[in-house]
Design a protein around this motif. Structure first.
Motif, short mmCIF file in Angstrom:
data_model
loop_
_atom_site.label_atom_id
_atom_site.label_comp_id
_atom_site.label_asym_id
_atom_site.label_seq_id
_atom_site.Cartn_x
_atom_site.Cartn_y
_atom_site.Cartn_z
N PRO A 47 -4.81 -50.49 -22.29
CA PRO A 47 -5.86 -50.02 -21.36
C PRO A 47 -5.80 -48.51 -21.17
N GLY A 48 -6.96 -47.89 -21.27
CA GLY A 48 -7.02 -46.44 -21.14
C GLY A 48 -6.88 -45.71 -22.45
N ALA A 70 -11.04 -51.56 -17.95
CA ALA A 70 -10.10 -51.01 -18.93
C ALA A 70 -9.30 -52.10 -19.63
N LYS A 109 -10.95 -48.36 -26.75
CA LYS A 109 -12.31 -48.72 -26.32
C LYS A 109 -12.61 -48.22 -24.90
N THR A 110 -12.27 -46.97 -24.66
CA THR A 110 -12.45 -46.43 -23.32
C THR A 110 -13.92 -46.34 -22.91
N ARG A 111 -14.83 -46.19 -23.89
CA ARG A 111 -16.25 -46.09 -23.53
C ARG A 111 -16.84 -47.44 -23.11
N ALA A 164 -9.56 -53.14 -23.66
CA ALA A 164 -8.41 -53.17 -24.57
C ALA A 164 -8.31 -54.52 -25.26
N ALA A 206 -15.08 -49.35 -21.02
CA ALA A 206 -14.46 -49.64 -19.74
C ALA A 206 -15.44 -49.69 -18.57
#
Length: 447
Positions: A244-245, A257, A248-250, A261, A252
């Motif tokens: 997470p973070g 988050a 695939k941050t866009r 992930a 989130a």
């Protein structure tokens, strides 16, 4: 033990496949196993099948080859072979079970859906001819006890008339059970070519086959072209750890988050299944920030995937490193891919590797201005230099670098990838709901 495995051979069936597979979900809920076998599709067929089937396999194009592949490794009591444009009756599983108490194999009557009124007569004649001859066609959804199918050697390895040849093999053991309940099949080929012309063409082919004409010659006359032999190419997959973070941050803002992930984790597993099914050559997973994350270690352990760390630098530097490492160790073309394109299929990898027989490079553009695949027959380092990564200029700048190096290249049809929330929504709208693994689940083997 599962009673029934349904095998569906497909090729470029994206337009109607989701409806076909959705209609089979009640049978899956009652215990039937659904296996889709793709013959090299380069539309969304593979991605759609992955959403709705228990297993999706890849086999060289040809119904006989694909259906035999779908029957392999089966412990179900019975097999049912279903064309992608054919719908089963609501309780087909119960009907098959009852029929196989009477004999070793059988088929349904057929109804042909379409505008021409003549199609009702065509279907009636098909059903009557089948009863009199003991020969079933693929449109009639042939079913058979697995042990009997294996005993007769399955479908013969021929590109046409495979249903007639299988019927002849099975009929030596027993007559078919001919069910009057109907499957519904599409009349698209009759509508496309004309009812009378299609009838005449099919009878002419059947007569020639009856009098000994080789199925391969008839297939050529019918306009069927066999798939070219696969071309070797190694595959390098660029992937981030599903943290997470980081991954695939866009996505989130839409998923959160953690779920973003998990989505990346699912995409990575799916793309490795694609590379394994295509089997064009060795696969290396280039891992960021390194290969020590437990997800990568699980893939290396359970799936035998070679995992190597990505070096520091921008995306271009990291891909250039993967290319240099490959060509320093192997004399084989290389396909570079990411994990963001759910549409990428074994058929695309085969098409790309085939293109490298006659070109220095191959591209599958992304609709956002980048690319989802870059294949190279030789190292061309400038294609990774001074590129504005993650912008709509990536593809055009890559073309400019290839042109400046005097490289020949070919571009295959563009695909879309999943970066933004709108892409995720499009994926679920066009392919079906995504199935995300639990955040704590180990990485499954890439079957």
């Amino acid at each position: 033990m599962t009673f029934l495995r349904i095998v569906v051979p497909v090729l470029q069936e994206a337009a109607t496949l989701a409806d076909t597979l959705r209609a089979l979900q009640p049978l899956r809920a009652r215990g039937a196993e659904l296996v889709v076998v793709d013959g090299g599709s380069t539309d969304a067929t593979w991605a759609i099948a992955r959403r709705w089937a228990d297993a999706v396999r890849f086999a060289p194009r040809g119904r006989a080859t694909q259906m035999n592949a779908g029957a392999q490794g089966c412990d179900a009591e019975a097999l049912l072979f279903l064309h992608a444009d054919t719908r089963l009756p609501e309780h087909a599983d119960a009907l098959v079970r009852a029929a196989l108490r009477q004999g070793g194999w059988g088929r349904f009557d057929v109804r042909i859906d379409g505008r021409p009124a003549m199609l009702k007569l065509v279907a009636a004649m098909m059903n009557r001819r089948s009863r009199l001859s003991g020969i079933a066609t693929g449109d009639q959804a042939v079913f058979v006890r697995r042990a009997l199918f294996e005993a007769v050697g399955g479908f013969p390895a021929q590109p046409l008339m495979e249903d007639i040849a299988l019927s002849a093999r099975l009929r030596r053991e027993s007559q078919p059970v001919c069910l009057r309940e109907r499957v519904a099949t599409s009349g698209r080929r009759w509508e496309q070519h004309g009812v009378w012309r299609t009838i005449f063409a099919m009878w002419r082919l059947r007569a020639a086959y009856f009098f000994g004409a080789p199925a391969r010659d008839l297939a050529a006359r019918y306009g069927y072209s066999e798939a070219a032999p696969a071309s070797p190419a190694a595959v390098a997959v660029m992937a981030k750890a599903p943290v997470p973070g980081l991954a695939k941050t866009r996505l989130a803002p839409l998923l959160g988050a953690v779920a973003a992930a998990r989505a990346h984790r699912r995409f990575t597993i799916d793309i490795l299944q694609v590379t394994r099914a295509a089997a064009t050559g060795p696969v290396t997973l280039w891992c960021a920030p390194d290969a020590r994350h437990r997800f990568f270690r699980a893939l290396a352990r359970t799936a035998g995937i070679g995992c190597r760390p990505q070096p520091a630098g921008d995306l271009g530097a990291r891909m250039a490193h993967a290319v240099a490492a490959h060509f320093a160790a192997a004399d084989m073309p290389l396909l570079l891919i990411g994990t963001d394109c759910p549409l990428l299929s074994p058929g695309h990898l085969h098409a790309a590797s085939a293109a490298l027989r006659s070109h220095d490079a191959v591209l599958i553009p992304a609709t956002d201005g980048g690319y989802v695949l870059l294949g190279l027959r030789r190292p061309i380092a400038p294609v990774f230099e001074a590129i504005d990564w993650s912008t709509p200029r990536v593809l055009q700048q890559t073309r400019e670098r290839l042109r400046a190096e005097g490289a020949s290249w070919v571009e295959l049809p563009a695909l879309w990838d999943v970066d933004e929330p709108a892409d995720w929504q499009r994926m679920e709208r066009e392919l079906g709901p995504a199935r995300l693994p639990p955040s704590t689940a180990p990485a499954p083997p890439c079957r």
